[in-house]
Scaffold this active site. Sequence first.
Site, PDB file in Angstrom:
ATOM      1  N   GLY A   1      34.050  11.448 -26.436  1.00 24.62           N
ATOM      2  CA  GLY A   1      33.686  11.082 -25.077  1.00 24.62           C
ATOM      3  C   GLY A   1      32.615  10.010 -25.123  1.00 24.62           C
ATOM      4  O   GLY A   1      31.907   9.873 -26.125  1.00 24.62           O
TER       5      GLY A   1
ATOM      6  N   GLN B   1      25.548   5.445 -22.072  1.00 25.39           N
ATOM      7  CA  GLN B   1      25.557   5.278 -23.532  1.00 25.39           C
ATOM      8  C   GLN B   1      25.898   3.847 -23.941  1.00 25.39           C
ATOM      9  O   GLN B   1      25.668   3.470 -25.088  1.00 25.39           O
ATOM     10  CB  GLN B   1      26.565   6.230 -24.174  1.00 25.39           C
ATOM     11  CG  GLN B   1      26.156   7.693 -24.073  1.00 25.39           C
ATOM     12  CD  GLN B   1      27.140   8.554 -24.826  1.00 25.39           C
ATOM     13  OE1 GLN B   1      28.182   8.908 -24.282  1.00 25.39           O
ATOM     14  NE2 GLN B   1      26.836   8.874 -26.066  1.00 25.39           N
TER      15      GLN B   1
ATOM     16  N   CYS C   1      26.984  13.799 -30.683  1.00 24.13           N
ATOM     17  CA  CYS C   1      26.862  12.783 -29.636  1.00 24.13           C
ATOM     18  C   CYS C   1      26.708  11.429 -30.310  1.00 24.13           C
ATOM     19  O   CYS C   1      25.929  11.302 -31.257  1.00 24.13           O
ATOM     20  CB  CYS C   1      25.637  13.092 -28.775  1.00 24.13           C
ATOM     21  SG  CYS C   1      25.386  11.935 -27.424  1.00 24.13           S
ATOM     22  N   LEU C   2      27.433  10.424 -29.803  1.00 26.47           N
ATOM     23  CA  LEU C   2      27.334   9.088 -30.408  1.00 26.47           C
ATOM     24  C   LEU C   2      25.925   8.509 -30.257  1.00 26.47           C
ATOM     25  O   LEU C   2      25.544   7.627 -31.024  1.00 26.47           O
ATOM     26  CB  LEU C   2      28.359   8.136 -29.776  1.00 26.47           C
ATOM     27  CG  LEU C   2      29.829   8.489 -30.057  1.00 26.47           C
ATOM     28  CD1 LEU C   2      30.748   7.526 -29.313  1.00 26.47           C
ATOM     29  CD2 LEU C   2      30.128   8.480 -31.553  1.00 26.47           C
TER      30      LEU C   2
ATOM     31  N   HIS D   1      29.376  17.937 -21.335  1.00 22.78           N
ATOM     32  CA  HIS D   1      28.500  17.074 -22.145  1.00 22.78           C
ATOM     33  C   HIS D   1      28.441  15.667 -21.542  1.00 22.78           C
ATOM     34  O   HIS D   1      27.351  15.088 -21.393  1.00 22.78           O
ATOM     35  CB  HIS D   1      29.044  17.037 -23.585  1.00 22.78           C
ATOM     36  CG  HIS D   1      28.314  16.124 -24.517  1.00 22.78           C
ATOM     37  ND1 HIS D   1      27.685  16.576 -25.662  1.00 22.78           N
ATOM     38  CD2 HIS D   1      28.119  14.775 -24.488  1.00 22.78           C
ATOM     39  CE1 HIS D   1      27.131  15.541 -26.286  1.00 22.78           C
ATOM     40  NE2 HIS D   1      27.378  14.442 -25.596  1.00 22.78           N
ATOM     41  N   GLU D   2      29.613  15.127 -21.173  1.00 23.44           N
ATOM     42  CA  GLU D   2      29.652  13.749 -20.649  1.00 23.44           C
ATOM     43  C   GLU D   2      29.033  13.669 -19.256  1.00 23.44           C
ATOM     44  O   GLU D   2      28.332  12.699 -18.943  1.00 23.44           O
ATOM     45  CB  GLU D   2      31.087  13.218 -20.644  1.00 23.44           C
ATOM     46  CG  GLU D   2      31.735  13.125 -22.028  1.00 23.44           C
ATOM     47  CD  GLU D   2      30.871  12.398 -23.048  1.00 23.44           C
ATOM     48  OE1 GLU D   2      30.168  11.432 -22.679  1.00 23.44           O
ATOM     49  OE2 GLU D   2      30.886  12.805 -24.227  1.00 23.44           O
TER      50      GLU D   2
ATOM     51  N   HIS E   1      25.366  13.326 -19.426  1.00 22.41           N
ATOM     52  CA  HIS E   1      24.864  11.972 -19.700  1.00 22.41           C
ATOM     53  C   HIS E   1      24.590  11.205 -18.402  1.00 22.41           C
ATOM     54  O   HIS E   1      23.684  10.373 -18.351  1.00 22.41           O
ATOM     55  CB  HIS E   1      25.884  11.178 -20.521  1.00 22.41           C
ATOM     56  CG  HIS E   1      25.784  11.401 -22.002  1.00 22.41           C
ATOM     57  ND1 HIS E   1      24.649  11.125 -22.713  1.00 22.41           N
ATOM     58  CD2 HIS E   1      26.694  11.848 -22.899  1.00 22.41           C
ATOM     59  CE1 HIS E   1      24.855  11.402 -24.002  1.00 22.41           C
ATOM     60  NE2 HIS E   1      26.090  11.849 -24.146  1.00 22.41           N
TER      61      HIS E   1
HETATM   62 NI    NI Z   1      26.983  12.409 -25.931  1.00 22.35          NI
END
Ligand code: NI
Length: 175
Positions: free
Chosen positions: A49, A54, A97-98, A139-140, A143
Amino acid sequence: MAILKVARMGHPVLRKPAEPLEPREIATPRIQRLIDDMFETMHDSRGIGLAGPQVHESVRLFVAGVDDPDGGMPPVVVINPEITPVGSAVEEDWEGCLSIPDIRGRVPRAAKIRLRALDRHGRPLALTADGYPARVLQHETDHLDGVLFFDRMTSFESITFLEEYGRYWAPKSDD
Ligand code: NI
């Protein structure tokens, strides 16, 4: 299409609540290109995701999805999401997480959720999800509110580098 630079933990954009998108704006070439670039960036980074903040775009938009024979998730574009838990069950599982590269930790999440949002054409999107997709959607969406998965952890005991995760904690393929 282009691969975008991913903001890492510490960048203020990750802590700023993102702005909703008007349906009119969704149709613009800028947002349509952003969606395509976010998918390309997510695939290039082997992510599951990726949310607007991000990639330094403070808009309430994320992409998600992964091909995996052992429980994948079809690609989805989610704009202006609202999540409601269904029932009170909570499950704890591993997340990464990226924006927090090479770290994993165990995060409690609602086991089942209802999501209401808009899709990339500005049309209403409504779905219920449980298990892994429910976790990814939560999670997304976090963000977009400036929340990172560390904030949701109830203990830091499980925080693990990716290499040690692979060595000690990852499910084995022959399980
Ligand atoms: Ni993340």
